[in-house]
Design an enzyme around this catalytic site. Structure first.
Site, PDB file in Angstrom:
ATOM      1  N   HIS A  81     104.005 -22.794  36.135  1.00  0.00           N
ATOM      2  CA  HIS A  81     103.168 -21.601  36.377  1.00  0.00           C
ATOM      3  C   HIS A  81     103.239 -21.113  37.827  1.00  0.00           C
ATOM      4  O   HIS A  81     102.730 -20.026  38.129  1.00  0.00           O
ATOM      5  CB  HIS A  81     101.699 -21.891  36.047  1.00  0.00           C
ATOM      6  CG  HIS A  81     101.433 -22.149  34.593  1.00  0.00           C
ATOM      7  ND1 HIS A  81     101.820 -21.281  33.602  1.00  0.00           N
ATOM      8  CD2 HIS A  81     100.820 -23.190  33.964  1.00  0.00           C
ATOM      9  CE1 HIS A  81     101.454 -21.773  32.415  1.00  0.00           C
ATOM     10  NE2 HIS A  81     100.863 -22.929  32.606  1.00  0.00           N
ATOM     11  N   ASP A  86     106.622 -26.021  26.758  1.00  0.00           N
ATOM     12  CA  ASP A  86     105.191 -26.198  27.019  1.00  0.00           C
ATOM     13  C   ASP A  86     104.421 -25.150  26.198  1.00  0.00           C
ATOM     14  O   ASP A  86     104.928 -24.055  25.952  1.00  0.00           O
ATOM     15  CB  ASP A  86     104.929 -25.988  28.514  1.00  0.00           C
ATOM     16  CG  ASP A  86     103.506 -26.323  28.925  1.00  0.00           C
ATOM     17  OD1 ASP A  86     103.298 -27.408  29.480  1.00  0.00           O
ATOM     18  OD2 ASP A  86     102.607 -25.477  28.710  1.00  0.00           O
ATOM     19  N   ASP A 125     101.733 -30.243  25.363  1.00  0.00           N
ATOM     20  CA  ASP A 125     100.463 -29.621  25.000  1.00  0.00           C
ATOM     21  C   ASP A 125     100.597 -28.723  23.766  1.00  0.00           C
ATOM     22  O   ASP A 125      99.625 -28.083  23.363  1.00  0.00           O
ATOM     23  CB  ASP A 125      99.833 -28.867  26.178  1.00  0.00           C
ATOM     24  CG  ASP A 125     100.832 -28.115  27.020  1.00  0.00           C
ATOM     25  OD1 ASP A 125     101.989 -27.972  26.589  1.00  0.00           O
ATOM     26  OD2 ASP A 125     100.460 -27.667  28.127  1.00  0.00           O
TER      27      ASP A 125
HETATM   28 ZN   LIG Z   1     100.916 -26.199  29.415  1.00  0.00          ZN
END
Ligand SMILES: [Zn+2]
Length: 368
Positions: free
Chosen positions: A142, A179, A267
């Protein structure tokens, strides 16, 4: 050829403080606990690598801290300077968005995390190992050029790719981020760069909610070299494998990379507190197999995975060791029979909405 593996004890020392998951604990209704991005899932993954016996079959790679020069290929001097200043505050700081905390001298550990991705990619490109998994922390996908966000301080994968390209002119790298969250930082760093294809397969409008859409395709010379596959909440193993087969494999074949990098978050698992997807450990193993076969075909097997999210302390280690077992070809089964029952749940089946989402990504990029 062997599989490389990076882990450093300091990754477990990255301090995200007390928190009630995502929010600061308080004295009314939010009892203080751990931040979601606590060491738990990562340290326990590293522990299971040892206890499962897998460690004996892996080549340990030693990370060195990323230098200023490494970092500044991907981030602004202002971002690095702010991290440096806050890192020297005994109270620690935040990487930019208020939910990416770090402790005193946290930048040292972030440099070592980027350095772990560097060590893994360099070992793969030098032919020292066939493939590699960098189990690093804090995560990186990110982090944008000008700021950290979403628990990330520095763009670990991007920094490793940019460094590899600096010493190997013309090197082309495909990024395939699995992810559950959009790999917005990696996408932003290589937005105008046609030498890096960034693909992100994520839960639609989860985080960041305002990015990761189909029509984000790169800009300038990089137009067409960013590819997003937003998938509906609930997607399980079959949906993910369908997206790989229909979009990721043909897109990477067409691009023709010299190496493939996977920002690897667990995740998207069925036990994750932050994602709403249904992937199981065997699903991650199957996805790894697909990506290894693609790497064999496209780039002499050169595949590097660098760890991102995954917040179930008990299930991330199982997903992670399953992936590592597949990468090195040493069969280690750490999946409890109870967990296996989730492989057959109805949510694993491919649905028409998932099929439509994948078809839209395929159409958007003109993939046959
Ligand atoms: Zn993540």
């Amino acid at each position: 050829m062997a599989t490389g593996y990076v882990w450093h004890e300091l990754y477990g020392w990255h301090d995200t403080g007390t928190n009630a998951g995502l929010l600061p604990g308080d004295s009314s209704t939010l009892q203080p606990y751990l931040h979601f991005e606590s060491p738990e899932s990562k340290q326990r993954f590293a522990s299971l690598v040892e206890v499962s016996g897998l460690a004996a079959h892996l080549v340990r790679l030693e990370p060195q801290p990323a230098t200023d020069e490494d970092i500044l290929r991907c981030h602004t001097p202002e971002h690095l300077a702010r991290l440096e200043t806050e890192s020297l505050d005994p109270r620690g700081g935040d990487a930019g968005d208020g939910s990416s905390p770090f402790g005193y001298r946290g930048l040292d550990i972030a440099r070592l995390a980027a350095g772990g991705s560097i060590a893994a990619l360099e070992a793969v490109l030098d032919g020292h190992v066939r493939n590699a998994y960098a189990l690093v922390r804090p995560p990186g996908h990110h982090a944008r050029p000008e700021t950290g966000m979403g628990f990330c301080m520095l763009g670990n994968a991007a920094i490793a790719i940019a460094k590899a390209q600096a010493s190997r002119p013309g090197l082309r790298v495909a990024v395939m981020d699995w992810d559950v969250h959009h790999g917005n930082g990696t996408q932003a760093i290589f937005w105008e760069d046609p030498s890096v294809l960034t693909i992100s397969m994520h839960q639609d409008q989860l985080f960041p909610a305002e990015t990761g859409f189909l029509d984000e395709c790169g800009g300038g010379r990089g137009e067409g070299y960013a590819l997003n596959i937003p998938l509906p909440a609930g997607t399980g193993n079959e949906g993910y494998l369908h997206a790989l087969a229909e979009v990721v494999v043909p897109a990477i074949r067409r691009f023709g990379p010299d190496a493939i990098v996977i920002p690897s978050g667990f995740d998207a698992s069925c036990f994750d507190p932050l994602g709403r997807m249904s992937v199981t450990a065997d699903g991650y193993r199957a996805m790894t197999r697909v990506m290894m076969e693609l790497a064999d075909e496209a780039c002499q097997g050169r595949l590097m995975l660098t760890h991102e999210g995954g917040y179930s302390p008990t299930y991330v280690p199982i997903c992670g060791v399953s992936v590592l077992s597949e990468l090195c070809g040493v069969e280690v089964d750490v999946v409890h029979p109870l967990y296996r029952t989730f492989d057959d749940k109805p949510e694993q089946a491919l649905t028409s909405s998932q099929r439509s989402a994948v078809a839209a990504a395929k159409d958007r990029h003109g993939l046959a």
